[in-house]
Write a protein that holds these residues in place. Structure first.
Motif, PDB file in Angstrom:
ATOM      1  N   LEU A   9      35.164  64.202  22.508  1.00  0.00           N
ATOM      2  CA  LEU A   9      34.188  63.261  21.936  1.00  0.00           C
ATOM      3  C   LEU A   9      34.835  61.913  21.635  1.00  0.00           C
ATOM      4  CD1 LEU A   9      32.004  65.336  19.473  1.00  0.00           C
ATOM      5  CD2 LEU A   9      31.194  63.915  21.359  1.00  0.00           C
ATOM      6  N   LEU A  10      36.009  61.948  21.072  1.00  0.00           N
ATOM      7  CA  LEU A  10      36.710  60.697  20.760  1.00  0.00           C
ATOM      8  C   LEU A  10      37.014  59.913  22.031  1.00  0.00           C
ATOM      9  CD1 LEU A  10      39.138  61.935  17.973  1.00  0.00           C
ATOM     10  CD2 LEU A  10      37.134  60.465  17.674  1.00  0.00           C
ATOM     11  N   LEU A  11      37.490  60.608  23.054  1.00  0.00           N
ATOM     12  CA  LEU A  11      37.817  59.934  24.313  1.00  0.00           C
ATOM     13  C   LEU A  11      36.576  59.359  24.989  1.00  0.00           C
ATOM     14  CD1 LEU A  11      40.494  62.405  25.712  1.00  0.00           C
ATOM     15  CD2 LEU A  11      40.879  60.113  24.756  1.00  0.00           C
ATOM     16  N   GLN A  12      35.457  60.084  24.926  1.00  0.00           N
ATOM     17  CA  GLN A  12      34.208  59.621  25.535  1.00  0.00           C
ATOM     18  C   GLN A  12      33.573  58.471  24.769  1.00  0.00           C
ATOM     19  OE1 GLN A  12      32.692  63.879  27.282  1.00  0.00           O
ATOM     20  NE2 GLN A  12      31.189  62.602  26.325  1.00  0.00           N
ATOM     21  N   ASN A  13      33.969  58.271  23.537  1.00  0.00           N
ATOM     22  CA  ASN A  13      33.333  57.266  22.694  1.00  0.00           C
ATOM     23  C   ASN A  13      34.299  56.168  22.265  1.00  0.00           C
ATOM     24  OD1 ASN A  13      30.406  58.191  22.023  1.00  0.00           O
ATOM     25  ND2 ASN A  13      31.649  60.044  22.066  1.00  0.00           N
ATOM     26  N   GLU A  14      35.259  55.871  23.132  1.00  0.00           N
ATOM     27  CA  GLU A  14      36.204  54.771  22.884  1.00  0.00           C
ATOM     28  C   GLU A  14      35.415  53.507  22.557  1.00  0.00           C
ATOM     29  OE1 GLU A  14      40.160  53.136  22.793  1.00  0.00           O
ATOM     30  OE2 GLU A  14      39.508  55.212  22.934  1.00  0.00           O
ATOM     31  N   VAL A  35      36.541  54.076  16.958  1.00  0.00           N
ATOM     32  CA  VAL A  35      37.302  55.008  17.766  1.00  0.00           C
ATOM     33  C   VAL A  35      38.166  54.195  18.720  1.00  0.00           C
ATOM     34  CG1 VAL A  35      37.198  56.862  19.465  1.00  0.00           C
ATOM     35  CG2 VAL A  35      35.495  56.759  17.620  1.00  0.00           C
ATOM     36  N   THR A  36      39.454  54.453  18.697  1.00  0.00           N
ATOM     37  CA  THR A  36      40.379  53.765  19.594  1.00  0.00           C
ATOM     38  C   THR A  36      41.573  54.665  19.869  1.00  0.00           C
ATOM     39  OG1 THR A  36      41.610  51.721  19.973  1.00  0.00           O
ATOM     40  CG2 THR A  36      41.619  52.552  17.736  1.00  0.00           C
ATOM     41  N   GLY A  37      42.042  54.662  21.101  1.00  0.00           N
ATOM     42  CA  GLY A  37      43.225  55.441  21.458  1.00  0.00           C
ATOM     43  C   GLY A  37      43.088  56.928  21.200  1.00  0.00           C
ATOM     44  N   GLY A  38      41.866  57.460  21.261  1.00  0.00           N
ATOM     45  CA  GLY A  38      41.661  58.888  21.047  1.00  0.00           C
ATOM     46  C   GLY A  38      41.712  59.322  19.599  1.00  0.00           C
ATOM     47  N   GLU A  39      41.585  58.377  18.671  1.00  0.00           N
ATOM     48  CA  GLU A  39      41.572  58.735  17.254  1.00  0.00           C
ATOM     49  C   GLU A  39      40.516  57.934  16.508  1.00  0.00           C
ATOM     50  OE1 GLU A  39      45.586  58.052  15.990  1.00  0.00           O
ATOM     51  OE2 GLU A  39      45.320  55.899  15.884  1.00  0.00           O
ATOM     52  N   LEU A  40      40.094  58.483  15.376  1.00  0.00           N
ATOM     53  CA  LEU A  40      39.131  57.814  14.505  1.00  0.00           C
ATOM     54  C   LEU A  40      39.901  57.046  13.444  1.00  0.00           C
ATOM     55  CD1 LEU A  40      36.168  57.386  13.587  1.00  0.00           C
ATOM     56  CD2 LEU A  40      36.461  59.438  12.153  1.00  0.00           C
ATOM     57  N   ARG A  41      39.594  55.774  13.319  1.00  0.00           N
ATOM     58  CA  ARG A  41      40.219  54.929  12.294  1.00  0.00           C
ATOM     59  C   ARG A  41      39.115  54.393  11.386  1.00  0.00           C
ATOM     60  NH1 ARG A  41      44.906  52.793  12.457  1.00  0.00           N
ATOM     61  NH2 ARG A  41      46.426  53.436  13.966  1.00  0.00           N
ATOM     62  N   TYR A  42      39.481  54.021  10.178  1.00  0.00           N
ATOM     63  CA  TYR A  42      38.504  53.409   9.284  1.00  0.00           C
ATOM     64  C   TYR A  42      39.180  52.445   8.321  1.00  0.00           C
ATOM     65  CZ  TYR A  42      39.813  56.848   5.683  1.00  0.00           C
ATOM     66  OH  TYR A  42      40.487  57.610   4.761  1.00  0.00           O
ATOM     67  N   ARG A  43      38.386  51.484   7.899  1.00  0.00           N
ATOM     68  CA  ARG A  43      38.824  50.534   6.878  1.00  0.00           C
ATOM     69  C   ARG A  43      37.914  50.740   5.679  1.00  0.00           C
ATOM     70  NH1 ARG A  43      40.236  44.222   7.421  1.00  0.00           N
ATOM     71  NH2 ARG A  43      40.825  43.936   5.244  1.00  0.00           N
ATOM     72  N   SER A  44      38.502  50.947   4.542  1.00  0.00           N
ATOM     73  CA  SER A  44      37.774  51.194   3.309  1.00  0.00           C
ATOM     74  C   SER A  44      38.031  50.040   2.349  1.00  0.00           C
ATOM     75  CB  SER A  44      38.262  52.507   2.679  1.00  0.00           C
ATOM     76  OG  SER A  44      37.674  52.697   1.423  1.00  0.00           O
TER      77      SER A  44
END
Length: 82
Positions: A9-14, A35-44
């Motif tokens: 899912l992460l790879l398909q939703n870059e 989603v970038t590089g196969g991982e979920l990132r967030y800024r809080s």
């Protein structure tokens, strides 16, 4: 959801992005997910009622956070082939 399915899912939703917000009581928080590089990132970022309580940081989501995020936003994601 298996770890393989989450990774697919992460790879398909870059480049997928989503912004959320919460405000209640004496707490306000905004989160920007991407989603970038196969991982979920967030800024809080946000604040509490204390004068010096502002916060702002960028993180890589844990496996548990990623699982919860993908499950909650599955209808917004590209799920082709899964």
């Amino acid at each position: 959801m298996t770890s393989e399915a989450r990774q697919q899912l992460l790879l398909q939703n870059e480049d997928f992005e989503l912004t959320t917000g919460f405000s209640g009581g004496n707490f306000t928080e905004y989160r920007r997910y991407w989603v970038t590089g196969g991982e979920l990132r967030y800024r809080s970022s946000g604040k509490t009622s204390w004068a010096d309580s502002r916060f702002d940081g960028e993180y890589v989501a844990t496996d548990e956070q990623t699982h919860r995020f993908l499950r909650e936003h599955l209808d917004e994601l590209n799920t082709d082939g899964l």
